[in-house]
Write a protein that holds these residues in place. Structure first.
Motif, PDB file in Angstrom:
ATOM      1  N   LEU A 585      30.500  32.565  38.259  1.00 23.72           N
ATOM      2  CA  LEU A 585      29.808  32.767  39.547  1.00 23.72           C
ATOM      3  C   LEU A 585      30.751  32.555  40.721  1.00 23.72           C
ATOM      4  O   LEU A 585      30.655  33.255  41.738  1.00 23.72           O
ATOM      5  CB  LEU A 585      28.614  31.815  39.651  1.00 23.72           C
ATOM      6  CG  LEU A 585      27.447  32.082  38.697  1.00 23.72           C
ATOM      7  CD1 LEU A 585      26.395  30.994  38.815  1.00 23.72           C
ATOM      8  CD2 LEU A 585      26.820  33.453  38.984  1.00 23.72           C
ATOM      9  N   GLN A 586      31.662  31.608  40.583  1.00 24.91           N
ATOM     10  CA  GLN A 586      32.615  31.367  41.666  1.00 24.91           C
ATOM     11  C   GLN A 586      33.584  32.530  41.807  1.00 24.91           C
ATOM     12  O   GLN A 586      33.997  32.884  42.916  1.00 24.91           O
ATOM     13  CB  GLN A 586      33.381  30.068  41.403  1.00 24.91           C
ATOM     14  CG  GLN A 586      34.315  29.670  42.538  1.00 24.91           C
ATOM     15  CD  GLN A 586      35.011  28.356  42.265  1.00 24.91           C
ATOM     16  OE1 GLN A 586      34.810  27.753  41.199  1.00 24.91           O
ATOM     17  NE2 GLN A 586      35.816  27.902  43.224  1.00 24.91           N
ATOM     18  N   GLN A 587      33.924  33.167  40.686  1.00 22.36           N
ATOM     19  CA  GLN A 587      34.828  34.305  40.744  1.00 22.36           C
ATOM     20  C   GLN A 587      34.145  35.537  41.350  1.00 22.36           C
ATOM     21  O   GLN A 587      34.782  36.356  42.011  1.00 22.36           O
ATOM     22  CB  GLN A 587      35.341  34.623  39.323  1.00 22.36           C
ATOM     23  CG  GLN A 587      36.495  35.602  39.287  1.00 22.36           C
ATOM     24  CD  GLN A 587      37.776  35.002  39.869  1.00 22.36           C
ATOM     25  OE1 GLN A 587      37.953  33.779  39.882  1.00 22.36           O
ATOM     26  NE2 GLN A 587      38.652  35.857  40.392  1.00 22.36           N
ATOM     27  N   ASP A 588      32.811  35.650  41.146  1.00 23.42           N
ATOM     28  CA  ASP A 588      32.033  36.773  41.713  1.00 23.42           C
ATOM     29  C   ASP A 588      31.644  36.398  43.138  1.00 23.42           C
ATOM     30  O   ASP A 588      30.568  35.828  43.387  1.00 23.42           O
ATOM     31  CB  ASP A 588      30.800  37.045  40.853  1.00 23.42           C
ATOM     32  CG  ASP A 588      30.036  38.262  41.345  1.00 23.42           C
ATOM     33  OD1 ASP A 588      30.573  39.015  42.196  1.00 23.42           O
ATOM     34  OD2 ASP A 588      28.877  38.463  40.908  1.00 23.42           O
ATOM     35  N   GLN A 589      32.491  36.683  44.095  1.00 24.97           N
ATOM     36  CA  GLN A 589      32.273  36.259  45.475  1.00 24.97           C
ATOM     37  C   GLN A 589      31.172  37.061  46.171  1.00 24.97           C
ATOM     38  O   GLN A 589      30.447  36.526  47.004  1.00 24.97           O
ATOM     39  CB  GLN A 589      33.590  36.388  46.257  1.00 24.97           C
ATOM     40  CG  GLN A 589      34.697  35.479  45.746  1.00 24.97           C
ATOM     41  CD  GLN A 589      35.974  35.640  46.547  1.00 24.97           C
ATOM     42  OE1 GLN A 589      36.030  36.445  47.480  1.00 24.97           O
ATOM     43  NE2 GLN A 589      37.004  34.873  46.164  1.00 24.97           N
ATOM     44  N   ASP A 590      31.042  38.352  45.864  1.00 26.85           N
ATOM     45  CA  ASP A 590      30.005  39.156  46.530  1.00 26.85           C
ATOM     46  C   ASP A 590      28.658  39.076  45.842  1.00 26.85           C
ATOM     47  O   ASP A 590      27.669  39.634  46.339  1.00 26.85           O
ATOM     48  CB  ASP A 590      30.450  40.619  46.615  1.00 26.85           C
ATOM     49  CG  ASP A 590      30.798  41.182  45.256  1.00 26.85           C
ATOM     50  OD1 ASP A 590      30.780  40.424  44.261  1.00 26.85           O
ATOM     51  OD2 ASP A 590      31.095  42.395  45.180  1.00 26.85           O
ATOM     52  N   GLY A 591      28.540  38.386  44.686  1.00 28.15           N
ATOM     53  CA  GLY A 591      27.259  38.206  43.998  1.00 28.15           C
ATOM     54  C   GLY A 591      26.705  39.478  43.407  1.00 28.15           C
ATOM     55  O   GLY A 591      25.479  39.595  43.237  1.00 28.15           O
ATOM     56  N   SER A 592      27.543  40.456  43.047  1.00 29.62           N
ATOM     57  CA  SER A 592      27.064  41.730  42.500  1.00 29.62           C
ATOM     58  C   SER A 592      26.837  41.667  41.001  1.00 29.62           C
ATOM     59  O   SER A 592      26.222  42.578  40.439  1.00 29.62           O
ATOM     60  CB  SER A 592      28.072  42.836  42.813  1.00 29.62           C
ATOM     61  OG  SER A 592      29.324  42.538  42.216  1.00 29.62           O
ATOM     62  N   GLY A 593      27.299  40.617  40.328  1.00 28.12           N
ATOM     63  CA  GLY A 593      27.166  40.518  38.876  1.00 28.12           C
ATOM     64  C   GLY A 593      28.217  41.296  38.121  1.00 28.12           C
ATOM     65  O   GLY A 593      28.102  41.458  36.903  1.00 28.12           O
ATOM     66  N   LEU A 594      29.228  41.772  38.819  1.00 31.09           N
ATOM     67  CA  LEU A 594      30.284  42.559  38.209  1.00 31.09           C
ATOM     68  C   LEU A 594      31.633  41.890  38.471  1.00 31.09           C
ATOM     69  O   LEU A 594      31.879  41.352  39.556  1.00 31.09           O
ATOM     70  CB  LEU A 594      30.288  43.986  38.775  1.00 31.09           C
ATOM     71  CG  LEU A 594      29.022  44.822  38.556  1.00 31.09           C
ATOM     72  CD1 LEU A 594      29.139  46.152  39.295  1.00 31.09           C
ATOM     73  CD2 LEU A 594      28.784  45.061  37.069  1.00 31.09           C
ATOM     74  N   LEU A 595      32.509  41.937  37.444  1.00 28.66           N
ATOM     75  CA  LEU A 595      33.892  41.449  37.555  1.00 28.66           C
ATOM     76  C   LEU A 595      34.817  42.506  36.972  1.00 28.66           C
ATOM     77  O   LEU A 595      34.469  43.184  35.976  1.00 28.66           O
ATOM     78  CB  LEU A 595      34.076  40.122  36.803  1.00 28.66           C
ATOM     79  CG  LEU A 595      33.364  38.884  37.377  1.00 28.66           C
ATOM     80  CD1 LEU A 595      33.582  37.688  36.449  1.00 28.66           C
ATOM     81  CD2 LEU A 595      33.864  38.566  38.783  1.00 28.66           C
ATOM     82  N   ASN A 596      35.980  42.650  37.596  1.00 28.63           N
ATOM     83  CA  ASN A 596      36.930  43.595  37.006  1.00 28.63           C
ATOM     84  C   ASN A 596      37.500  42.987  35.716  1.00 28.63           C
ATOM     85  O   ASN A 596      37.408  41.784  35.462  1.00 28.63           O
ATOM     86  CB  ASN A 596      38.044  43.949  37.985  1.00 28.63           C
ATOM     87  CG  ASN A 596      38.781  42.711  38.498  1.00 28.63           C
ATOM     88  OD1 ASN A 596      39.000  41.756  37.744  1.00 28.63           O
ATOM     89  ND2 ASN A 596      39.176  42.720  39.753  1.00 28.63           N
ATOM     90  N   LYS A 597      38.047  43.839  34.898  1.00 29.39           N
ATOM     91  CA  LYS A 597      38.458  43.401  33.554  1.00 29.39           C
ATOM     92  C   LYS A 597      39.581  42.371  33.611  1.00 29.39           C
ATOM     93  O   LYS A 597      39.621  41.458  32.768  1.00 29.39           O
ATOM     94  CB  LYS A 597      38.908  44.615  32.744  1.00 29.39           C
ATOM     95  CG  LYS A 597      37.761  45.534  32.384  1.00 29.39           C
ATOM     96  CD  LYS A 597      38.225  46.644  31.439  1.00 29.39           C
ATOM     97  CE  LYS A 597      37.053  47.509  31.015  1.00 29.39           C
ATOM     98  NZ  LYS A 597      37.436  48.586  30.075  1.00 29.39           N
ATOM     99  N   ALA A 598      40.431  42.439  34.591  1.00 29.35           N
ATOM    100  CA  ALA A 598      41.534  41.461  34.674  1.00 29.35           C
ATOM    101  C   ALA A 598      40.981  40.065  34.920  1.00 29.35           C
ATOM    102  O   ALA A 598      41.364  39.094  34.254  1.00 29.35           O
ATOM    103  CB  ALA A 598      42.515  41.871  35.770  1.00 29.35           C
ATOM    104  N   GLU A 599      40.079  39.938  35.875  1.00 29.65           N
ATOM    105  CA  GLU A 599      39.474  38.629  36.161  1.00 29.65           C
ATOM    106  C   GLU A 599      38.655  38.145  34.974  1.00 29.65           C
ATOM    107  O   GLU A 599      38.648  36.950  34.638  1.00 29.65           O
ATOM    108  CB  GLU A 599      38.602  38.730  37.409  1.00 29.65           C
ATOM    109  CG  GLU A 599      39.371  39.055  38.689  1.00 29.65           C
ATOM    110  CD  GLU A 599      38.448  39.269  39.872  1.00 29.65           C
ATOM    111  OE1 GLU A 599      37.219  39.358  39.626  1.00 29.65           O
ATOM    112  OE2 GLU A 599      38.935  39.349  41.022  1.00 29.65           O
TER     113      GLU A 599
END
Length: 641
Positions: A585-599
């Motif tokens: 959740l901390q890595q998802d700053q915009d709260g969209s529920g999506l993370l790029n594959k690198a992160e």
């Protein structure tokens, strides 16, 4: 003593002497007549005709006095200084003229009083020439009293003039706002003020009191009714008691005659009879309810010569041998009233009880005077000839000028532009017809059907309109009362026979299924279920395409992979870190529920998640969104035990 009277002596006791030689003591006449009118004049001679020496002037002296002007001894008088100006609101402050009066008010709806006298006090305020009318309160009058007209300047005429104190006097009528008030008297201050202004007041009048109010103040009289029967006793015993008989006047033997209903009222208080007509709606007669006014009706008259002018004379007791009484009115028998024959067929309940108690007539039953209903003639409708619609053809049998059949306007408005479309094929032994495809349209607003054949190039068949909009009866239905096709008759694989041609339904618009599901009460469950089964594969494929387009995984497959991974983790005693979800959740700053594959893979290495395991690879594939993003909430469900 000298015979001549002594002149010039004062008229004092002992100084006056009687003339003994005087014998005439008559007085001269002071009343004269001129042009027929009496007038008063001064005496010309004294008592006994003696000459008057006092106040006797000659004509020359009178002329001199008339031409003489007064002169002042000490010169011209000095002009007095002008008085100080005092405004009206100061000079006439709290000075009010008060007049007593009354006005007469009609009472049209009362039987005890025809008019009412209402006393008022009219006040005139000198400071601003305003007026008000106050009505004294009368006990138990039932009328709102007190201020009748509020203080204001009251108009006198249509030219805009207002009432002034010079217009007010005793014994006159004044009109205020359409009501006429009679002024009868005024108080002492008003009289003194008006007389000081040079107004001659009329003599006061007597105040008129309300007769009904005065009557109520009188003590009630006590009457003793004699024991013998008389008219007063009859009136007191039978007042407001009326016998009511229902009758008809039958004049059908005359041209354009008819049976007219009437009500006969017999008033027991004075043995009078009244005949009232019963009007019906749209009977074509003027609304005159009374045929015979309330009066005593003769039963037998005295025989007189034919030359007796009975048409112009009122009937008196000398010409009548017998009057109608209550026992002459019998239910079920005719009665003649002033030359008109009425048949009495019923009476009210009070009349039944009175006739039974007074004359012993019981068992009174009403007579049925209703006309027998005419014999119903059944209309024979000729068979349908097959031209046009049946509803239009039937109008030729109902009226000489056919009218358009009535339409269900509500249904047409609710189902306007609503059409159910079906794909049908023609059932025919001809091989060429098996390849033909048709579109069947069912119009919900008019229940009509049209069939259209899409043109196909190089087929050898001209496409276009196959059947215009018309109602199609079901096969086997009677011609005079056909049963038309309805939306519930169209199911997958059903056969529709249209004027000898058989069509098989093979497909339908999705709007058909949506319409059925929104109107389940109008369709049998089997029809709805067959349509749902037909569209089930199509809807499933559409859902799959929609899911793939949106990037969402299959829920069932996702649940199965999550369960397998949780079981795999329990077997290998893998304990997830409690800070895993917070880190994602901390890595998802915009709260969209999506993370790029690198992160995402960086976090997985941090928490030592075996992403190389085949099950984890399958889960990551299901959670992928596009080519470079992953939905991590679905991935974290594995670690929520």
């Amino acid at each position: 003593m000298s015979s001549q009277p002594v002149q010039g002596l004062p008229l004092l006791p002992g100084s006056s002497f009687r003339d003994a030689t005087k014998t005439a003591f008559h007085r001269s006449q002071t009343l004269g007549y001129k042009n027929g009118f009496a007038f008063k004049r001064l005496p010309t001679v004294g008592i006994g005709g003696t000459r008057l020496h006092v106040n006797q002037l000659s004509q020359a002296e009178l002329d001199e006095l008339s031409n003489k002007r007064p002169t002042l001894t000490y010169g011209q008088p000095k002009q007095a200084p002008p008085a100080d100006f005092i405004p009206a609101h100061v000079a006439f402050d709290k000075k009010v003229l008060k007049f007593d009066g009354y006005f007469q008010e009609d009472v049209p709806i009362s039987t005890e009083e025809h008019f009412r006298i209402r006393q008022v006090g009219i006040y005139y305020y000198l400071e601003d020439d305003s007026m008000s009318v106050m009505e004294p309160i009368v006990e138990n009058s039932g009328i709102p009293q007190g201020k009748f007209i509020k203080r204001q300047r009251l108009p006198k005429n249509d030219r805009g003039d207002h009432y002034h104190w010079k217009d007010l006097n005793r014994g006159i009528n004044i009109t205020i706002y359409g009501k006429t008030f009679r002024i009868v008297d005024c108080d002492a201050f008003t009289q003194t003020f008006l007389e000081s202004q040079g107004i001659e007041l009329n003599p006061p009048e007597r105040m008129i009191f309300d007769p009904y109010t005065e009557l109520r103040k009188m003590p009630l009289r006590m009457y003793v009714t004699p024991s013998d029967f008389d008219q007063l006793k009859q009136f007191l015993a039978y007042d407001k008691k009326v016998l009511r008989f229902f009758a008809i006047w039958d004049e059908t033997e005359r041209m354009f005659g008819e049976k007219r209903p009437f009500i006969i009222h017999y008033y027991l208080a004075d043995d009078t009879v009244e005949v009232r007509e019963v009007h019906e709606r749209n009977d074509g007669r003027d609304p005159f309810p009374v045929l015979i006014r309330r009066q005593r009706l003769p039963k037998r008259l005295v025989e007189k010569k034919g030359t007796f002018p009975t048409c112009v004379l009122e009937i008196s007791d000398q010409e009548v041998l017998e009057w109608y009484t209550a026992k002459d009115f019998v239910v079920g028998k005719p009665i003649t009233l002033l030359g008109r024959s009425f048949f009495i067929y019923d009476c009210d309940e009070f009349t039944r009880k009175f006739l039974q108690e007074k004359f012993g007539i019981s068992g009174i039953q009403p007579v049925d005077i209703r006309k027998p209903p005419p014999e119903e003639v059944k209309q024979i409708i000729p068979p349908y000839n097959g031209y046009g619609f049946l509803d239009d053809s039937l109008q030729n049998c109902f009226s000489l000028i056919p009218q358009a059949p009535r339409k269900n306007i509500i249904k047409m408005l609710e189902n306007d532009h609503k059409v159910l479309r079906y794909a049908v094929i023609l059932e025919s032994p001809n091989p060429e017809d098996k390849k033909r495809r048709f579109v069947l349209n069912y119009f919900l607003s008019t229940d009509m059907i049209s069939i259209y054949e899409p043109p196909v190039r190089n087929s050898g068949i001209i496409g276009g309109k196959y059947l215009g909009k018309t109602k199609v009866p079901k096969p086997g239905s009677p011609t005079d009362d056909p049963v038309y096709y309805e939306p519930a008759d169209f199911t997958m694989g059903a056969t529709v026979e249209v004027f000898g041609h058989r069509f098989i339904i093979t497909d339908a618009d999705e709007y058909v299924l949506n319409y059925m599901e929104s109107n389940l009460e109008s369709f049998p469950p089997a029809v709805v279920q067959s349509m749902r089964d037909h569209f089930a594969p199509r809807r499933a494929a559409a859902e799959a395409v929609k899911r793939l387009a949106s990037g969402e995984p299959d829920k069932q497959e996702m649940e199965a992979v999550v369960e397998q991974l949780q079981e795999h983790m329990r077997r290998h005693n893998y304990l997830p870190d409690s800070n895993m979800q917070a880190a994602f959740l901390q890595q998802d700053q915009d709260g969209s529920g999506l993370l790029n594959k690198a992160e995402f893979f960086s976090l997985c290495d941090h928490f030592k998640i075996p992403v190389d395991d085949p099950l984890f690879k399958k889960l990551i594939c299901l959670c992928s969104h596009g080519e470079s993003q992953i939905r991590y909430p679905n991935f974290l469900r594995v670690f929520q035990c």
